[in-house]
Design a protein around this motif. Sequence first.
Motif, short mmCIF file in Angstrom:
data_model
loop_
_atom_site.label_atom_id
_atom_site.label_comp_id
_atom_site.label_asym_id
_atom_site.label_seq_id
_atom_site.Cartn_x
_atom_site.Cartn_y
_atom_site.Cartn_z
N GLU A 89 0.83 -1.21 0.00
CA GLU A 89 0.00 0.00 0.00
C GLU A 89 0.87 1.26 0.00
OE1 GLU A 89 -3.09 2.28 3.01
OE2 GLU A 89 -2.91 0.10 3.16
N ILE A 90 1.91 1.29 0.82
CA ILE A 90 2.81 2.45 0.85
C ILE A 90 3.55 2.57 -0.47
CG2 ILE A 90 4.91 3.38 1.90
CD1 ILE A 90 3.88 2.40 4.60
N TRP A 91 4.04 1.44 -0.99
CA TRP A 91 4.75 1.48 -2.27
C TRP A 91 3.85 2.02 -3.37
CZ3 TRP A 91 4.26 -0.74 -7.11
CH2 TRP A 91 5.35 -0.55 -7.95
N GLU A 92 2.62 1.53 -3.46
CA GLU A 92 1.69 1.97 -4.49
C GLU A 92 1.37 3.46 -4.35
OE1 GLU A 92 -1.66 -0.70 -4.28
OE2 GLU A 92 -0.45 -2.40 -4.94
N GLY B 285 2.13 20.12 -6.76
CA GLY B 285 2.95 20.88 -5.82
C GLY B 285 3.68 20.04 -4.79
N LYS B 286 3.56 18.72 -4.90
CA LYS B 286 4.18 17.83 -3.92
C LYS B 286 5.14 16.86 -4.60
CE LYS B 286 1.61 19.16 -0.37
NZ LYS B 286 2.17 19.74 0.85
N MET B 287 6.08 16.37 -3.82
CA MET B 287 7.01 15.35 -4.26
C MET B 287 7.24 14.39 -3.10
SD MET B 287 10.57 17.50 -4.24
CE MET B 287 11.79 16.44 -3.50
N ARG B 288 7.78 13.22 -3.41
CA ARG B 288 8.05 12.25 -2.36
C ARG B 288 9.25 12.70 -1.55
NH1 ARG B 288 9.11 7.42 -5.05
NH2 ARG B 288 11.30 7.93 -4.99
N GLY B 289 9.11 12.60 -0.25
CA GLY B 289 10.20 12.91 0.66
C GLY B 289 10.16 11.90 1.80
N ALA B 290 11.04 12.07 2.76
CA ALA B 290 11.09 11.17 3.90
C ALA B 290 10.49 11.84 5.12
CB ALA B 290 12.53 10.77 4.19
N GLY B 291 9.59 11.13 5.78
CA GLY B 291 9.01 11.63 7.02
C GLY B 291 9.92 11.37 8.20
N VAL C 161 4.35 6.74 -7.38
CA VAL C 161 3.77 7.45 -8.51
C VAL C 161 3.99 8.96 -8.33
CG1 VAL C 161 2.01 5.69 -8.92
CG2 VAL C 161 1.52 7.57 -7.36
N GLN C 162 3.59 9.71 -9.34
CA GLN C 162 3.65 11.17 -9.29
C GLN C 162 2.83 11.67 -8.11
OE1 GLN C 162 5.33 13.21 -11.54
NE2 GLN C 162 4.80 14.93 -10.23
N GLY C 163 3.37 12.61 -7.38
CA GLY C 163 2.67 13.17 -6.22
C GLY C 163 1.55 14.10 -6.62
N PRO D 94 8.18 7.12 3.48
CA PRO D 94 7.88 8.17 2.50
C PRO D 94 6.64 8.98 2.90
CG PRO D 94 7.35 6.01 1.60
CD PRO D 94 8.01 5.78 2.92
N CYS D 95 6.66 10.23 2.47
CA CYS D 95 5.51 11.12 2.66
C CYS D 95 5.56 12.16 1.54
CB CYS D 95 5.54 11.79 4.04
SG CYS D 95 6.93 12.91 4.28
N TRP D 96 4.48 12.90 1.36
CA TRP D 96 4.46 13.97 0.37
C TRP D 96 4.95 15.25 1.02
CZ3 TRP D 96 4.63 11.66 -3.85
CH2 TRP D 96 3.76 10.64 -4.21
N VAL D 97 5.88 15.92 0.37
CA VAL D 97 6.41 17.19 0.86
C VAL D 97 6.27 18.23 -0.24
CG1 VAL D 97 8.04 16.09 2.46
CG2 VAL D 97 8.79 16.65 0.14
#
Length: 142
Positions: free
Chosen positions: A37-40, A49-55, A44-46, A60-63
């Motif tokens: 679920e996290i991988w899916e 205005g968001k991109m994948r980052g590290a929480g 993909v594209q965020g 991963p989280c959207w930043v």
Amino acid sequence: MSYGYSAKTNIFYVIEDKEGYAEFGNWPDDVKSISDEIWEKFSVQGPPGKMRGAGKNGLPCWVDIPPPTREEQIEAAERKKAQLMAEAAKAIAPLQDADDLGMAMVEEKSALISWKTFRVKLNRIDTSVAPDIEWPEVPGVA
């Protein structure tokens, strides 16, 4: 297939391929197993205005996408200027040929002046002041 995520590299890794990554020194020491679920969700594209980052939890989280740096803004302006100069040269060439041969129609002469004026204004643009650039209007596009 199972996946892992490294907050250090912000990259997903195939857990079954760990040995191959490690053999070449490409397996980060912070890879955490993640659910499908996290991988899916984050492979993909965020959202806009968001991109994948590290929480903070290392997952991963959207930043927010950071604004472009000064250098990136100047590079973008230089690319735009070069693209517009190429467009102008392409438009001017056949119009200039018609004018040189005395075959230019009234509309072609007018277009030639417009494109040459555009190219002169474009050539005078200082890209080092990006993003504060007033781009000249492309002839025939309004």
